[in-house]
Design an enzyme around this catalytic site. Structure first.
Site, mmCIF file in Angstrom:
data_model
loop_
_atom_site.group_PDB
_atom_site.id
_atom_site.type_symbol
_atom_site.label_atom_id
_atom_site.label_comp_id
_atom_site.label_asym_id
_atom_site.label_seq_id
_atom_site.Cartn_x
_atom_site.Cartn_y
_atom_site.Cartn_z
ATOM 1 C CE LYS A 81 -0.141 -0.682 4.887
ATOM 2 N NZ LYS A 81 -0.828 -1.182 6.165
ATOM 3 N NE ARG A 107 -6.241 0.028 11.529
ATOM 4 C CZ ARG A 107 -5.059 -0.230 11.220
ATOM 5 N NH1 ARG A 107 -4.339 0.813 11.134
ATOM 6 N NH2 ARG A 107 -4.753 -1.209 10.408
ATOM 7 C CE1 TYR A 131 12.605 31.533 6.037
ATOM 8 C CE2 TYR A 131 12.928 29.564 5.397
ATOM 9 C CZ TYR A 131 12.598 30.468 5.016
ATOM 10 O OH TYR A 131 12.334 30.759 3.647
ATOM 11 C CG MET A 162 9.761 23.932 0.152
ATOM 12 S SD MET A 162 8.828 25.146 -0.873
ATOM 13 C CE MET A 162 7.641 25.787 0.213
HETATM 14 C C1 LIG Z 1 -0.116 -1.946 6.510
HETATM 15 C C2 LIG Z 1 -0.708 -3.211 7.089
HETATM 16 C C3 LIG Z 1 0.114 -4.324 7.148
HETATM 17 C C4 LIG Z 1 1.406 -4.254 6.906
HETATM 18 O O1 LIG Z 1 2.163 -3.791 8.306
HETATM 19 P P1 LIG Z 1 3.485 -3.610 8.632
HETATM 20 O O2 LIG Z 1 3.702 -2.999 10.022
HETATM 21 O O3 LIG Z 1 4.245 -2.628 7.494
HETATM 22 O O4 LIG Z 1 4.375 -4.910 8.171
HETATM 23 C C5 LIG Z 1 -0.635 -5.508 7.361
HETATM 24 N N1 LIG Z 1 -1.852 -5.622 7.655
HETATM 25 C C6 LIG Z 1 -2.718 -4.685 7.666
HETATM 26 C C7 LIG Z 1 -4.056 -4.915 7.913
HETATM 27 C C8 LIG Z 1 -2.114 -3.428 7.348
HETATM 28 O O5 LIG Z 1 -2.908 -2.220 7.369
#
Ligand SMILES: *Cc1c(COP(=O)(O)O)cnc(C)c1O
Length: 387
Positions: A48, A147, A269, A320
């Site tokens: 992702k 969640r 800055y 930046m």
């Molecule tokens: C992001 C995620 C993972 C991977 O998690 P890592 O800690 O990066 O290995 C696995 N399962 C779910 C549901 C996630 O949201």
């Protein structure tokens, strides 16, 4: 006519920073994780957020070649982007599930939603009815993170009603650990117990609970599939212990200029840094516009690879497009314009760079912008090329 300098600079010098991504290390990390769980457990990969910012288009084929057949993305768009890179034997799970109205598109793109609520289940069931055939899905249960996933009551409701999963082929029952980076945290065992209890009331399907850190908690946590992300990209899945993964990322920033300043002279800055000794300051061409966290100002450091023992403090506020580093302690080293210092590298891990900015490797990686020159390191034995 313009006269060029001694040598025209390569395109890697056209940007302020260079992000080098070692694809061989990603493949090696996949094998480390797969060997760790053994042949009874499938090792998937979380790709992702554009493979944690590293470029899913380059990472996904490398993982597939290393033997990975199961991928996790967060959104439909991310899944649709990687689907053409993979064969039909690959499964792409969409973790956020089916948002209202996206069911048909998920199906058309060959993606498998992780169904997180009764509502998502109902809409996927409707699509299956319209399609006139069974459709695959994963079912997520909420084992305590609050969640995503079906609650206890949701699972009861599903179990109580005949046909509540009609037309849905569950490929996976999964949940996610909130505290796997702290193996001794009592929430882990509570979540595992809740997962077992909820899973037992759902149709039989392969089970998955662990991501990177959970995978290192031992075989009790592996079930039928693990879903590491961060560890693949070199983030330490065992915080507080030596990192079992190979480093994947190097971030170099080029020196634009250096100057000597006297005591009492301000840098950057807000005049947030004032020299207390004669100091040599290097201005590096990477800033928060490159996704390098502004919070690292006054806390982080850079490293000249030839002088790994010297931590060169990032001083004052990060701008930046640039940041300032105190190079006084290595002022005998060659520090010409164009020289690259490591902000993340062999002597400066992604985890320590993130900690200095008050964040975690995950956020640092996914935040690294598209502004760097990117180099992908790839073994000659593979057909891939650099670029
Ligand atoms: C992001 C995620 C993972 C991977 O998690 P890592 O800690 O990066 O290995 C696995 N399962 C779910 C549901 C996630 O949201």
């Amino acid at each position: 006519m313009l006269t060029a300098d001694p040598m025209p600079a390569a395109p890697s010098a056209w940007t302020g920073g260079i992000l080098t991504i070692d694809l061989d290390a990603v493949a090696a990390n996949y094998r480390i994780l797969r060997d760790r769980v053994g042949p009874r457990t499938i090792c998937g990969a979380a790709v992702k957020a554009d493979a944690y910012g590293l470029g899913a288009a380059r990472i996904v084929p490398v993982l597939a070649e290393a033997g990975c057949h199961t991928f996790f993305v967060a959104h439909l768009a991310e899944g649709a982007a990687i689907r053409p890179l993979l064969g039909t034997d690959a499964t792409i799970f969409v973790l956020n599930g089916a948002m209202p109205g996206t069911e048909a598109a998920l199906h058309e793109h060959g993606l498998v939603p992780v169904l997180n609520s009764l509502e998502q289940i109902a809409r996927w069931r409707d699509l299956a009815r319209q399609a006139g055939r069974d459709l695959p899905a994963a079912l997520q249960v909420d084992s305590g993170m609050s969640r995503f996933g079906l609650s206890d009551a949701d699972v009861d409701a599903l179990a109580a009603r005949d046909g509540s999963l009609a037309g849905i082929t569950p490929l996976l029952v999964m949940s996610h650990l909130a505290c796997a980076d702290e193996p001794a945290h009592p929430a882990n065992h509570a979540q595992r117990a809740a997962f077992l209890r909820l899973r037992a009331r759902l149709p039989a399907a392969p089970a998955s609970l662990a991501a990177s850190s959970g995978l290192f908690m031992g075989s009790d946590w592996h079930f039928d599939m693990v879903r590491p992300g961060a560890a693949l990209y070199g983030i330490n899945p065992t915080p507080g212990w030596p990192n079992p993964m190979q480093p994947v990322v190097r971030l170099q920033a080029r020196i634009v200029q250096t100057r000597w300043i006297g005591p009492g002279t301000a840098v950057g800055y807000g005049a947030a840094f004032i020299a207390d000794r004669p100091s040599r300051i290097a201005t590096l061409a990477v800033g928060y516009g490159d996704g390098f966290p502004r919070a690292a100002g006054g806390h982080g450091h850079a490293v000249l690879p030839e002088r790994p023992a010297a931590k060169l403090p990032i001083i004052g506020r990060i701008s930046m497009d640039c940041l300032a580093v105190d190079v006084t302690d290595i002022s005998d080293a060659p520090l010409d314009a164009g020289t690259a210092l490591d902000l993340i590298g062999p002597h400066h891990s992604i985890d320590s760079a993130a900690a200095a900015a008050g964040t975690i490797g995950y956020e640092l990686l996914t935040g690294l912008g598209a502004r760097y020159h990117r180099l992908y390191r790839d073994d000659r034995s593979r057909k891939g090329c650099n670029g």
